[in-house]
Every structure is written in structure tokens, then in C-alpha cells.
Design a protein around this motif. Structure first.
Motif, short mmCIF file in Angstrom:
data_model
loop_
_atom_site.label_atom_id
_atom_site.label_comp_id
_atom_site.label_asym_id
_atom_site.label_seq_id
_atom_site.Cartn_x
_atom_site.Cartn_y
_atom_site.Cartn_z
N LYS A 45 0.83 -1.20 0.00
CA LYS A 45 0.00 0.00 0.00
C LYS A 45 0.87 1.26 0.00
O LYS A 45 0.60 2.20 -0.75
N ALA A 46 1.93 1.27 0.81
CA ALA A 46 2.83 2.42 0.87
C ALA A 46 3.54 2.61 -0.48
O ALA A 46 3.71 3.74 -0.94
N GLU A 47 3.94 1.52 -1.11
CA GLU A 47 4.60 1.61 -2.41
C GLU A 47 3.65 2.17 -3.47
O GLU A 47 4.04 2.99 -4.29
N GLU A 49 1.09 4.15 -2.92
CA GLU A 49 0.88 5.57 -2.63
C GLU A 49 2.08 6.39 -3.08
O GLU A 49 1.92 7.48 -3.63
N ALA A 50 3.29 5.88 -2.85
CA ALA A 50 4.50 6.59 -3.28
C ALA A 50 4.53 6.72 -4.80
O ALA A 50 4.91 7.77 -5.33
N GLU A 51 4.16 5.67 -5.49
CA GLU A 51 4.13 5.70 -6.95
C GLU A 51 3.10 6.70 -7.45
O GLU A 51 3.34 7.45 -8.40
N GLN A 53 2.08 9.39 -5.82
CA GLN A 53 2.60 10.73 -5.57
C GLN A 53 3.66 11.11 -6.60
O GLN A 53 3.71 12.25 -7.06
N LYS A 54 4.50 10.14 -6.98
CA LYS A 54 5.53 10.41 -7.98
C LYS A 54 4.89 10.74 -9.32
O LYS A 54 5.30 11.68 -10.00
N ASP A 55 3.85 10.00 -9.69
CA ASP A 55 3.15 10.28 -10.95
C ASP A 55 2.48 11.65 -10.90
O ASP A 55 2.47 12.38 -11.90
N GLU A 56 1.94 12.00 -9.74
CA GLU A 56 1.28 13.29 -9.59
C GLU A 56 2.30 14.43 -9.72
O GLU A 56 2.04 15.43 -10.37
N ARG A 57 3.50 14.25 -9.12
CA ARG A 57 4.54 15.26 -9.23
C ARG A 57 5.00 15.40 -10.69
O ARG A 57 5.26 16.51 -11.15
#
Length: 107
Positions: A45-47, A49-51, A53-57
Motif C-alpha cells: 500500500k505504501a509503495e 501511494e508513493a508511486e 505521488q511520484k506520478d502526480e509530481r
């Protein structure tokens, strides 16, 4: 005759009597397995979410580039930037490793 509930109780008692020595070990291993599964689910789940966020950035970083492009200008056309002097016959190459820029003669 015995009903289903009576047979279930007899079966549970029989298993408890015959496997009394193995039950604590089985319970421990089941608990460890549950903890491992829970930790892996959290990590996945954390991975994710991090992915996200990275796509959003990445999407946010690309939007300003497109927004600053003047209307009528083609994507590959050179832009004039205030404060830069371009001499005919020279190409400005940005050096990512250095803070400044360097020039190279065009042949």
C-alpha cells in the motif's frame, strides 16, 4: 442420533486431546504468518501511494511547461529568453554538471 453441532464439538475435543502438544506451535506459526501478511500488505500500500505521488509530481511538473508556451509558437521552435545573448553561429549548451553554461562553435 447426533446433530451437526454435537459432531463439531466432539471433533474439536478429539483434535484438542490428540494434538495438545502441537497446538501452541501451530498458533504461534499462524500468528507469525498473519503478521508477515499484514506487513507485506502495508508495504504494498505504501509503495502504491508513493508511486501515485511520484506520478502526480511528474504531471504537475509537465503542466507548467505547457502553460508557459506562448500561443502560436510551435513546440520545437527556439524561444527568446531575457538576459541571454545569442551570437550567430554559436550554440548554447547547458552543462548539467556545472552551475553555469558553456558555448560551443557550430560547424
Amino acid at each position: 442420533m447426533f446433530g451437526l453441532s454435537e459432531l463439531a464439538i466432539i471433533l474439536i475435543v478429539l483434535i484438542a486431546v490428540l494434538a495438545a502438544k502441537k497446538l501452541p506451535e501451530l498458533a504461534r506459526s499462524a500468528g507469525k504468518s498473519a503478521r508477515i501478511l499484514k506487513a507485506e500488505a502495508r508495504a504494498a500500500k505504501a509503495e502504491a501511494e508513493a508511486e501515485a505521488q511520484k506520478d502526480e509530481r511528474r504531471a504537475q511538473a509537465q503542466q507548467p511547461r505547457q502553460a508557459h508556451q506562448p500561443q502560436g509558437e510551435q513546440p520545437g521552435a527556439p524561444r527568446v529568453i531575457r538576459g541571454e545573448t545569442v551570437i550567430k553561429g554559436e550554440t548554447v549548451i547547458r552543462d548539467a554538471a556545472a552551475d553555469g553554461s558553456r558555448t560551443q562553435q557550430q560547424r
